[in-house]
Motif scaffolding. Structure first.
Motif, mmCIF file in Angstrom:
data_model
loop_
_atom_site.group_PDB
_atom_site.id
_atom_site.type_symbol
_atom_site.label_atom_id
_atom_site.label_comp_id
_atom_site.label_asym_id
_atom_site.label_seq_id
_atom_site.Cartn_x
_atom_site.Cartn_y
_atom_site.Cartn_z
ATOM 1 N N GLU A 165 -26.839 -2.316 -4.931
ATOM 2 C CA GLU A 165 -27.481 -3.617 -5.166
ATOM 3 C C GLU A 165 -28.664 -3.485 -6.121
ATOM 4 O OE1 GLU A 165 -26.746 -6.774 -4.268
ATOM 5 O OE2 GLU A 165 -24.836 -5.963 -3.536
ATOM 6 N N LEU A 166 -29.422 -2.404 -5.963
ATOM 7 C CA LEU A 166 -30.560 -2.178 -6.860
ATOM 8 C C LEU A 166 -30.088 -1.961 -8.291
ATOM 9 C CD1 LEU A 166 -32.782 0.165 -4.662
ATOM 10 C CD2 LEU A 166 -33.435 -2.091 -5.503
ATOM 11 N N LEU A 167 -29.095 -1.112 -8.470
ATOM 12 C CA LEU A 167 -28.589 -0.833 -9.812
ATOM 13 C C LEU A 167 -28.010 -2.089 -10.451
ATOM 14 C CD1 LEU A 167 -26.946 2.653 -9.200
ATOM 15 C CD2 LEU A 167 -29.022 2.186 -10.503
ATOM 16 N N LYS A 168 -27.331 -2.890 -9.669
ATOM 17 C CA LYS A 168 -26.787 -4.157 -10.173
ATOM 18 C C LYS A 168 -27.922 -5.085 -10.602
ATOM 19 C CE LYS A 168 -23.972 -8.133 -8.714
ATOM 20 N NZ LYS A 168 -23.225 -8.745 -7.566
ATOM 21 N N PHE A 169 -28.984 -5.150 -9.785
ATOM 22 C CA PHE A 169 -30.134 -6.002 -10.105
ATOM 23 C C PHE A 169 -30.811 -5.546 -11.395
ATOM 24 C CE2 PHE A 169 -34.620 -7.169 -9.897
ATOM 25 C CZ PHE A 169 -34.521 -8.539 -9.662
ATOM 26 N N TYR A 170 -30.982 -4.231 -11.554
ATOM 27 C CA TYR A 170 -31.612 -3.719 -12.776
ATOM 28 C C TYR A 170 -30.796 -4.104 -14.012
ATOM 29 C CZ TYR A 170 -34.038 -0.577 -9.458
ATOM 30 O OH TYR A 170 -34.764 -0.053 -8.416
ATOM 31 N N GLU A 171 -29.466 -4.027 -13.905
ATOM 32 C CA GLU A 171 -28.609 -4.367 -15.046
ATOM 33 C C GLU A 171 -28.702 -5.852 -15.385
ATOM 34 O OE1 GLU A 171 -26.923 -2.408 -17.092
ATOM 35 O OE2 GLU A 171 -27.712 -0.683 -15.985
ATOM 36 N N LEU A 172 -28.767 -6.689 -14.363
ATOM 37 C CA LEU A 172 -28.828 -8.134 -14.580
ATOM 38 C C LEU A 172 -30.227 -8.597 -15.003
ATOM 39 C CD1 LEU A 172 -26.691 -9.403 -11.545
ATOM 40 C CD2 LEU A 172 -26.019 -9.352 -13.961
ATOM 41 N N ASN A 173 -31.230 -7.768 -14.711
ATOM 42 C CA ASN A 173 -32.620 -8.130 -15.020
ATOM 43 C C ASN A 173 -33.282 -6.995 -15.798
ATOM 44 O OD1 ASN A 173 -33.130 -10.739 -13.204
ATOM 45 N ND2 ASN A 173 -31.926 -9.270 -11.998
ATOM 46 N N PRO A 174 -32.905 -6.826 -17.073
ATOM 47 C CA PRO A 174 -33.396 -5.672 -17.857
ATOM 48 C C PRO A 174 -34.893 -5.652 -18.090
ATOM 49 C CG PRO A 174 -32.226 -7.246 -19.255
ATOM 50 C CD PRO A 174 -31.989 -7.671 -17.836
ATOM 51 N N ASP A 175 -35.570 -6.805 -17.894
ATOM 52 C CA ASP A 175 -37.021 -6.853 -18.075
ATOM 53 C C ASP A 175 -37.784 -6.723 -16.752
ATOM 54 O OD1 ASP A 175 -36.856 -7.182 -20.825
ATOM 55 O OD2 ASP A 175 -36.703 -9.356 -20.689
ATOM 56 N N PHE A 176 -37.079 -6.403 -15.690
ATOM 57 C CA PHE A 176 -37.744 -6.317 -14.377
ATOM 58 C C PHE A 176 -38.762 -5.191 -14.346
ATOM 59 C CE2 PHE A 176 -37.672 -4.711 -9.886
ATOM 60 C CZ PHE A 176 -38.354 -5.779 -9.325
ATOM 61 N N ILE A 177 -38.435 -4.061 -14.952
ATOM 62 C CA ILE A 177 -39.346 -2.910 -14.995
ATOM 63 C C ILE A 177 -39.675 -2.623 -16.448
ATOM 64 C CG2 ILE A 177 -39.673 -0.474 -14.429
ATOM 65 C CD1 ILE A 177 -37.422 -0.876 -12.299
ATOM 66 N N LYS A 178 -40.966 -2.574 -16.746
ATOM 67 C CA LYS A 178 -41.425 -2.292 -18.105
ATOM 68 C C LYS A 178 -42.464 -1.184 -18.072
ATOM 69 C CE LYS A 178 -40.629 -6.951 -19.942
ATOM 70 N NZ LYS A 178 -41.218 -8.090 -20.673
ATOM 71 N N PRO A 179 -42.597 -0.393 -19.157
ATOM 72 C CA PRO A 179 -41.765 -0.387 -20.352
ATOM 73 C C PRO A 179 -40.372 0.160 -20.070
ATOM 74 C CG PRO A 179 -43.336 1.409 -20.431
ATOM 75 C CD PRO A 179 -43.684 0.592 -19.216
ATOM 76 N N LEU A 180 -39.498 0.135 -21.078
ATOM 77 C CA LEU A 180 -38.103 0.523 -20.925
ATOM 78 C C LEU A 180 -37.963 1.942 -20.403
ATOM 79 C CD1 LEU A 180 -35.085 -0.096 -21.316
ATOM 80 C CD2 LEU A 180 -35.325 0.646 -23.704
ATOM 81 N N SER A 181 -38.849 2.828 -20.823
ATOM 82 C CA SER A 181 -38.778 4.224 -20.371
ATOM 83 C C SER A 181 -38.890 4.314 -18.859
ATOM 84 C CB SER A 181 -39.875 5.060 -21.031
ATOM 85 O OG SER A 181 -41.165 4.549 -20.708
ATOM 86 N N ARG A 182 -39.689 3.421 -18.253
ATOM 87 C CA ARG A 182 -39.838 3.419 -16.790
ATOM 88 C C ARG A 182 -38.585 2.863 -16.111
ATOM 89 N NH1 ARG A 182 -43.153 7.238 -17.128
ATOM 90 N NH2 ARG A 182 -45.063 6.731 -18.252
ATOM 91 N N MET A 183 -37.962 1.865 -16.724
ATOM 92 C CA MET A 183 -36.710 1.347 -16.185
ATOM 93 C C MET A 183 -35.659 2.461 -16.158
ATOM 94 S SD MET A 183 -34.673 -1.038 -14.993
ATOM 95 C CE MET A 183 -34.905 -2.789 -15.393
ATOM 96 N N ASN A 184 -35.563 3.208 -17.229
ATOM 97 C CA ASN A 184 -34.594 4.308 -17.295
ATOM 98 C C ASN A 184 -34.896 5.374 -16.236
ATOM 99 O OD1 ASN A 184 -33.337 3.056 -19.459
ATOM 100 N ND2 ASN A 184 -34.512 4.181 -20.998
ATOM 101 N N GLU A 185 -36.176 5.628 -16.031
ATOM 102 C CA GLU A 185 -36.612 6.597 -15.023
ATOM 103 C C GLU A 185 -36.183 6.150 -13.623
ATOM 104 O OE1 GLU A 185 -40.979 7.718 -13.273
ATOM 105 O OE2 GLU A 185 -40.794 7.603 -15.460
ATOM 106 N N VAL A 186 -36.378 4.869 -13.333
ATOM 107 C CA VAL A 186 -36.031 4.323 -12.015
ATOM 108 C C VAL A 186 -34.521 4.345 -11.811
ATOM 109 C CG1 VAL A 186 -35.993 2.207 -10.632
ATOM 110 C CG2 VAL A 186 -38.106 2.922 -11.755
ATOM 111 N N LYS A 187 -33.776 3.923 -12.814
ATOM 112 C CA LYS A 187 -32.312 3.938 -12.706
ATOM 113 C C LYS A 187 -31.805 5.349 -12.417
ATOM 114 C CE LYS A 187 -31.023 0.093 -15.778
ATOM 115 N NZ LYS A 187 -30.367 -0.226 -17.071
ATOM 116 N N SER A 188 -32.357 6.312 -13.112
ATOM 117 C CA SER A 188 -31.955 7.701 -12.921
ATOM 118 C C SER A 188 -32.226 8.162 -11.501
ATOM 119 C CB SER A 188 -32.698 8.595 -13.919
ATOM 120 O OG SER A 188 -32.367 9.946 -13.738
ATOM 121 N N PHE A 189 -33.398 7.770 -10.976
ATOM 122 C CA PHE A 189 -33.751 8.153 -9.605
ATOM 123 C C PHE A 189 -32.776 7.544 -8.598
ATOM 124 C CE2 PHE A 189 -36.018 7.154 -5.625
ATOM 125 C CZ PHE A 189 -36.386 8.433 -5.235
#
Length: 513
Positions: A177-201
């Protein structure tokens, strides 16, 4: 300042600050960022809630109180005052200051816990694993660095192996559900490098989270249990407490749906993984976005109490001024990057940007108008709007600034404003009104009138960033409080002929390196 009939709602939050130590540059930085966004949104016509406060529970606080020979309650009462004082010193426009020891917060956190239980998201078990007292955080072994027989976090803090009865939150259920939410809301976590970090985790696998402790007593009691609530559930629910949870009315829910959490990158996992998962688990809306800013070093070295190189914001403000300190922190690095603090760099910024470029320019022009035009604007500028380069640039500047602020590009906003100020300095050097006044007073008067109108634009735009200096500029220009909003930056609001100024006010002194 009058408000329009219909207003957008925005909710800005700092994390609540942990009370085991004195406020430092990191606390000031987060607060100043939030205050800048708050002021900007207000000038756009938004209704803004801005909350900050102190996180006062947990083992670390209990130990710190014991070392001081105080009860935890007396200790947090004393230390919380330091953070409340910091909000005053920084002159931030917070609408709430929340303490997790307040009764309203205990009610909120307990209700939140019970909702998790009601939704079958909590179960009882036994925790065996690594725990950092410093971070008040549980760690998976894959997140740690092994040095001999010792395990440490990425920043070098030693973790302890603990075994105790615990309640667990079913975090593992929310991975997809979290990964789906991140994909649907690409601006939820900023900057982009942090979004990528969270997705990886999250993609690496989530384990259920231990959410209670029995080894200490300083905290909110788990309902119907002798356990203490995990300090991060306690801390994160403060954002809901401040808007009246569990009784959030329709107006306050609008604020929540437009909530921006500004945090340091060290607490990203808690805000971008644990917090959204828990909100999903109780079927509660998520905040709009999370922005994780970087850390500050001191002359290239990591700031730590043990090294004795902490930067006291109170000392810097007393020495150099609040606006100067704000400007340096906001301008020196793009938001999201790490920054390096030094008094030398601060002085260079003050002297170059604030004292020379801005302050000296405004002082020269306003003093000349006072001496030669009796403190009055010689010409109306409405007819100059379409033809004058400096005015056209100024009127369009605010639109560029709005776009960049929505992208959290605060440093870039200030860069653009001061590039514009550079252009105005060039304009003065080229037209030389002090010389042309003797030969062609009409041309000198028109050039000076253009500059004053440009100063009005600058004064209004810079209000969120350096509010005290902006106030002095606008007071000198005799701009009413009701005419200082962004919607006043139009041709129709241009200063009219014979508009009278007040006496010039000094802005920024120079400092020796």
């Amino acid at each position: 300042m009058s408000k329009p009939a219909l207003m957008n709602s925005t909710y800005i939050t700092t994390p609540i600050f942990y009370v085991n130590d004195l406020p430092h540059i990191g606390h000031a930085y987060t607060s100043i960022i939030c205050d800048t966004i708050t002021r900007f949104k207000k000038l756009e016509g938004h209704d803004v809630l801005f909350t900050t406060g102190t996180d006062e529970h947990g083992l670390k606080v209990e130990k710190a109180a014991k070392e001081k020979g105080k009860t935890p309650n007396d200790f947090v009462d004393e230390v919380s005052k330091n953070f409340r004082k910091l909000t005053s010193t920084l002159e931030i426009q917070n609408t709430d200051f929340i303490r997790t020891t307040e009764e309203r917060h205990k009610i909120s956190a307990s209700f939140f816990w019970n909702k998790l239980v009601e939704k079958n998201q909590i179960y009882k078990g036994n925790y065996k694993g690594w725990y950092s007292v410093k971070d008040e955080s549980f760690y998976q072994e894959k997140e740690l660095i092994k040095e001999g027989e010792i395990f440490k976090t990425q920043d070098g803090s030693v973790v302890d192996w603990i075994e105790e009865d615990s309640f667990f939150f079913k975090l593992s259920l929310w991975e997809k559900e979290l990964l789906k939410f991140y994909e649907l809301n690409p601006d939820f976590i900023k900057p982009l490098s942090r979004m990528n970090e969270v997705k990886s985790f999250v993609k690496s696998g989530l384990k259920d989270l231990s959410v209670s402790r029995t080894s200490f007593n300083w905290g909110i009691k788990v309902p119907n249990s002798d356990h203490i609530m995990y300090v991060w559930i306690d801390a994160l629910t403060n954002y809901l407490t401040s808007i009246g949870y569990p009784k959030i009315n329709s107006k306050k829910i609008k604020f929540w749906e437009n909530c921006i959490h500004i945090i340091g990158k060290d607490i990203l996992k808690f805000h971008a993984v644990y917090w959204p998962a828990m909100l999903m688990a109780i079927n509660h809306p998520l905040p709009k976005s999370i922005f994780a800013h970087g850390w500050w070093t001191n002359e290239g070295k990591k700031i730590s109490k043990s090294l004795g190189n902490t930067v006291d914001p109170n000392e810097m403000i007393n020495k150099f001024g609040l606006d100067q300190f704000r400007y340096f922190l906001l301008r020196e690095v793009p938001l999201g990057n790490d920054g390096d603090f030094s008094e030398k760099s601060l002085i260079i910024r003050i002297n170059s940007d604030l004292s020379n470029n801005l302050g000296n320019l405004i002082q020269r022009v306003t003093k000349f108008l006072k001496k030669n035009f009796n403190n009055k604007i010689p010409y109306s500028l409405i007819d100059e709007y379409e033809t004058n380069k400096q005015l056209k640039q100024g009127y369009f500047l605010i639109n560029n600034i709005k776009i960049k602020m929505n992208n959290f590009e605060i440093s870039k906003c200030l860069e653009d404003v001061f590039l514009y100020i550079d252009e105005l300095n060039k304009f003065v050097d080229e037209c030389e009104p002090w010389k042309s006044f003797k030969l062609d007073p009409e041309k000198a008067g028109k050039d000076l009138s253009i500059l004053i109108e440009c100063f009005r634009i600058i004064g209004i735009i810079l209000q969120p960033f350096i509010p005290n200096a902006s106030r002095k500029i606008l007071d000198t220009l005799n701009i009413k409080e009701s005419s200082r909003r962004f919607d006043n930056l139009t041709r129709e609001h241009a200063l009219k002929k014979s508009y009278e100024l007040n006496n010039p006010q000094p802005l920024f002194p120079r400092y020796e390196k």
